[in-house]
Write a protein that holds these residues in place. Structure first.
Motif, PDB file in Angstrom:
ATOM      1  N   LEU A  52       0.832  -1.210   0.000  1.00  0.00           N
ATOM      2  CA  LEU A  52       0.000   0.000   0.000  1.00  0.00           C
ATOM      3  C   LEU A  52       0.866   1.260   0.000  1.00  0.00           C
ATOM      4  CD1 LEU A  52      -2.813  -1.197   2.425  1.00  0.00           C
ATOM      5  CD2 LEU A  52      -3.154  -0.484   0.061  1.00  0.00           C
ATOM      6  N   VAL A  53       1.993   1.210   0.722  1.00  0.00           N
ATOM      7  CA  VAL A  53       2.931   2.345   0.715  1.00  0.00           C
ATOM      8  C   VAL A  53       3.435   2.566  -0.709  1.00  0.00           C
ATOM      9  CG1 VAL A  53       5.233   3.132   1.460  1.00  0.00           C
ATOM     10  CG2 VAL A  53       3.646   2.161   3.139  1.00  0.00           C
ATOM     11  N   ASN A  54       3.836   1.469  -1.358  1.00  0.00           N
ATOM     12  CA  ASN A  54       4.340   1.567  -2.739  1.00  0.00           C
ATOM     13  C   ASN A  54       3.273   2.076  -3.709  1.00  0.00           C
ATOM     14  OD1 ASN A  54       7.022   0.826  -2.281  1.00  0.00           O
ATOM     15  ND2 ASN A  54       6.503  -1.357  -2.290  1.00  0.00           N
ATOM     16  N   GLU A  55       2.028   1.646  -3.501  1.00  0.00           N
ATOM     17  CA  GLU A  55       0.933   2.108  -4.366  1.00  0.00           C
ATOM     18  C   GLU A  55       0.693   3.616  -4.177  1.00  0.00           C
ATOM     19  OE1 GLU A  55      -2.517  -0.418  -3.835  1.00  0.00           O
ATOM     20  OE2 GLU A  55      -1.328  -2.209  -4.283  1.00  0.00           O
ATOM     21  N   CYS A  56       0.797   4.084  -2.915  1.00  0.00           N
ATOM     22  CA  CYS A  56       0.651   5.529  -2.648  1.00  0.00           C
ATOM     23  C   CYS A  56       1.762   6.303  -3.345  1.00  0.00           C
ATOM     24  CB  CYS A  56       0.707   5.814  -1.144  1.00  0.00           C
ATOM     25  SG  CYS A  56      -0.736   5.269  -0.230  1.00  0.00           S
ATOM     26  N   LEU A  57       2.981   5.770  -3.273  1.00  0.00           N
ATOM     27  CA  LEU A  57       4.128   6.423  -3.926  1.00  0.00           C
ATOM     28  C   LEU A  57       3.935   6.451  -5.441  1.00  0.00           C
ATOM     29  CD1 LEU A  57       7.085   4.881  -1.872  1.00  0.00           C
ATOM     30  CD2 LEU A  57       6.454   7.302  -1.906  1.00  0.00           C
ATOM     31  N   ALA A  58       3.429   5.331  -5.986  1.00  0.00           N
ATOM     32  CA  ALA A  58       3.212   5.230  -7.436  1.00  0.00           C
ATOM     33  C   ALA A  58       2.185   6.253  -7.913  1.00  0.00           C
ATOM     34  CB  ALA A  58       2.759   3.822  -7.793  1.00  0.00           C
TER      35      ALA A  58
ATOM     36  N   SER B 285      12.437   6.752   0.223  1.00  0.00           N
ATOM     37  CA  SER B 285      11.789   7.922  -0.382  1.00  0.00           C
ATOM     38  C   SER B 285      11.882   9.148   0.522  1.00  0.00           C
ATOM     39  CB  SER B 285      10.307   7.634  -0.647  1.00  0.00           C
ATOM     40  OG  SER B 285      10.181   6.472  -1.414  1.00  0.00           O
ATOM     41  N   LEU B 286      12.105   8.882   1.815  1.00  0.00           N
ATOM     42  CA  LEU B 286      12.185   9.989   2.764  1.00  0.00           C
ATOM     43  C   LEU B 286      13.617  10.447   2.975  1.00  0.00           C
ATOM     44  CD1 LEU B 286       9.792   8.545   5.479  1.00  0.00           C
ATOM     45  CD2 LEU B 286       9.341  10.594   4.171  1.00  0.00           C
ATOM     46  N   ALA B 287      14.577   9.689   2.477  1.00  0.00           N
ATOM     47  CA  ALA B 287      15.998   9.973   2.732  1.00  0.00           C
ATOM     48  C   ALA B 287      16.326  11.429   2.449  1.00  0.00           C
ATOM     49  CB  ALA B 287      16.871   9.070   1.874  1.00  0.00           C
TER      50      ALA B 287
END
Length: 210
Positions: A22-28, A79-81
């Motif tokens: 779900l995190v990856n889908e939000c990022l996508a 992604s937050l780095a």
């Protein structure tokens, strides 16, 4: 239901296997990583914290939600780095010398992390010198959390607070204390800045202290 709402629901239900996807889908979808962290996970854990405080859920449910969030944070981290808005400061936590209990401490550490802190966990049976050293070595440490479950280790908590004050650490950090035998009176007596009765309150109090 939006992806970020799905993520928040998965975190509150402790669905650790679903969270990374779900995190990856939000990022996508192009959602800002900080928004994913705040709305999809930190807000979800705040709800969990409230329910825990109101006795609507108990430690097992809280632990599975915190684990689910941890999975989400791990997925989101790349992604937050380099984004300084992610960590609101470092939080050193440990169980004081002579005490080997860590369930409460681990729960607090998870909740503190979910509130946006970077947690440095010193483990159990931690001598006072190690707490002082952790603060002295890192100017980004803002809070020290001391845990004790045994009445016999309450003096060790007092000694640790005194050691931190004597070392001049109070100019840099606030000291939080907690654990089954600890009371507000005891916290005041030993010079701690803050006492909380449970992990959810600890996360809220920590945010208020910085």
């Amino acid at each position: 239901m939006s992806k970020i709402e799905e993520l928040a629901a998965a975190v509150t239900k402790g669905k650790a296997k679903l969270v990374p996807n779900l995190v990856n889908e939000c990022l996508a979808e192009g959602t800002d990583p900080v928004e994913i962290l705040n709305k999809g996970m930190i807000d979800a854990m705040s709800i969990i914290g409230e329910k825990f405080k109101n006795n609507e859920i108990f430690v097992p449910e809280m632990l599975v939600a915190a684990r689910a969030m941890k999975k989400g944070v791990e997925t989101l981290k790349p992604s937050l780095a380099g984004d300084s808005s992610v960590s609101i400061g470092k939080y050193v936590i440990g169980t004081v010398a002579g005490d080997l209990h860590d369930i409460g401490k681990n729960l607090v550490a998870m909740m503190i992390e979910s509130a946006g802190f970077e947690v440095i966990d010193l483990g159990v049976d931690v001598p006072k010198e190690k707490f002082v050293e952790a603060v002295k070595n890192d100017p980004e440490v803002k809070i020290v959390g001391l845990s004790a479950l045994l009445t016999t280790t309450m003096p060790a908590m007092k000694d640790t607070v005194e050691a931190l004050i004597e070392a001049g650490c109070k100019n840099q950090v606030k000291i939080m204390v907690g654990g089954a035998p600890i009371t507000q009176e005891f916290a005041d007596e030993i010079g701690a800045d803050c006492y909380t009765a449970d992990a959810a309150s600890a996360a809220q109090a920590a945010k208020a202290l910085v």
